[in-house]
Design a protein around this motif. Sequence first.
Motif, PDB file in Angstrom:
ATOM      1  N   THR A 167      -5.790 -10.857  42.645  1.00 38.95           N
ATOM      2  CA  THR A 167      -6.693 -11.390  43.847  1.00 38.95           C
ATOM      3  C   THR A 167      -7.690 -10.083  44.331  1.00 38.95           C
ATOM      4  O   THR A 167      -8.721 -10.364  44.664  1.00 38.95           O
ATOM      5  N   GLU A 168      -6.862  -9.163  44.571  1.00 37.42           N
ATOM      6  CA  GLU A 168      -7.510  -7.944  45.112  1.00 37.42           C
ATOM      7  C   GLU A 168      -8.750  -7.716  44.320  1.00 37.42           C
ATOM      8  O   GLU A 168      -9.956  -7.054  44.762  1.00 37.42           O
ATOM      9  N   ASP A 201      -1.422 -10.635  43.429  1.00 41.61           N
ATOM     10  CA  ASP A 201      -1.904  -9.981  44.150  1.00 41.61           C
ATOM     11  C   ASP A 201      -2.858  -9.076  43.806  1.00 41.61           C
ATOM     12  O   ASP A 201      -3.927  -8.716  44.109  1.00 41.61           O
ATOM     13  N   ALA A 202      -2.530  -8.611  42.671  1.00 39.32           N
ATOM     14  CA  ALA A 202      -3.421  -7.587  41.997  1.00 39.32           C
ATOM     15  C   ALA A 202      -4.673  -8.104  41.501  1.00 39.32           C
ATOM     16  O   ALA A 202      -5.991  -7.453  41.711  1.00 39.32           O
ATOM     17  N   GLU A 224     -11.729 -10.020  44.628  1.00 37.76           N
ATOM     18  CA  GLU A 224     -12.260 -10.039  46.179  1.00 37.76           C
ATOM     19  C   GLU A 224     -13.218  -8.674  46.103  1.00 37.76           C
ATOM     20  O   GLU A 224     -14.373  -8.609  46.354  1.00 37.76           O
ATOM     21  N   ARG A 225     -12.973  -7.822  45.203  1.00 32.03           N
ATOM     22  CA  ARG A 225     -13.775  -6.758  45.123  1.00 32.03           C
ATOM     23  C   ARG A 225     -14.773  -6.778  44.260  1.00 32.03           C
ATOM     24  O   ARG A 225     -16.171  -6.676  44.594  1.00 32.03           O
ATOM     25  N   HIS A 270     -11.368   2.267  39.803  1.00 32.81           N
ATOM     26  CA  HIS A 270     -10.627   0.905  39.680  1.00 32.81           C
ATOM     27  C   HIS A 270     -10.553   0.688  38.164  1.00 32.81           C
ATOM     28  O   HIS A 270     -11.348   0.040  37.592  1.00 32.81           O
ATOM     29  N   HIS A 312     -10.547 -18.263  42.053  1.00 36.00           N
ATOM     30  CA  HIS A 312     -11.805 -17.008  42.076  1.00 36.00           C
ATOM     31  C   HIS A 312     -12.891 -17.238  41.340  1.00 36.00           C
ATOM     32  O   HIS A 312     -14.131 -17.172  41.728  1.00 36.00           O
TER      33      HIS A 312
END
Length: 168
Positions: A19-20, A16-17, A23-24, A6, A155
């Motif tokens: 947020t992903e 979106d990128a 979350e990870r 990553h 976040h």
Amino acid sequence: MSAPLHPPIPFGASSDAKTEAYERVALSIDALLEDENDWVAAMSTVVCELHHAFGYFHWTGFYRTIAPELLAVGPYQGGHGCLRIPFAKGVCGAAARTRETQLVPDVEAFPGHIACSSSTRSEIVVPLVADDRVLAVLDVDSDDPAAFDETDRRHLEALCQKLAARYG
Ligand code: SME
């Protein structure tokens, strides 16, 4: 050497990128801290995970409340950070004083900003409040202008609320 699984999320990435990635990182922090009750170990782990996940995080760290109206630097990643910040000063002080996230797109336009590094252009500071006291603030500085947005705010606030509830 193989490419990292990553790579860090770059400045200007889509919501979106981001947020992903958040979350990870949240899942990774949950797993790493599952059995960890020590607050310093937790802060160190959190700043490491965040700092390396986002390419536009150039200084990532905690300031802790160590006396009435006074913050002292905690675990961080990046260049040298100021050691002490009164609640009356800077972006960190404003977050501690108001108990509200400070999202600063241009640090030069923020009255009283403390320039620990002359390369910093924008900043976000999120307070951690537990039992009606400010346990600490999470400070992220970027050398990129207006690097942080509502996705970062959402976040980082969720992360800080969780940490305050557990370690406060
Ligand atoms: N810019 C911050 C000071 C902390 S450092 O930059 C690491 C502020 O004004 O609160």
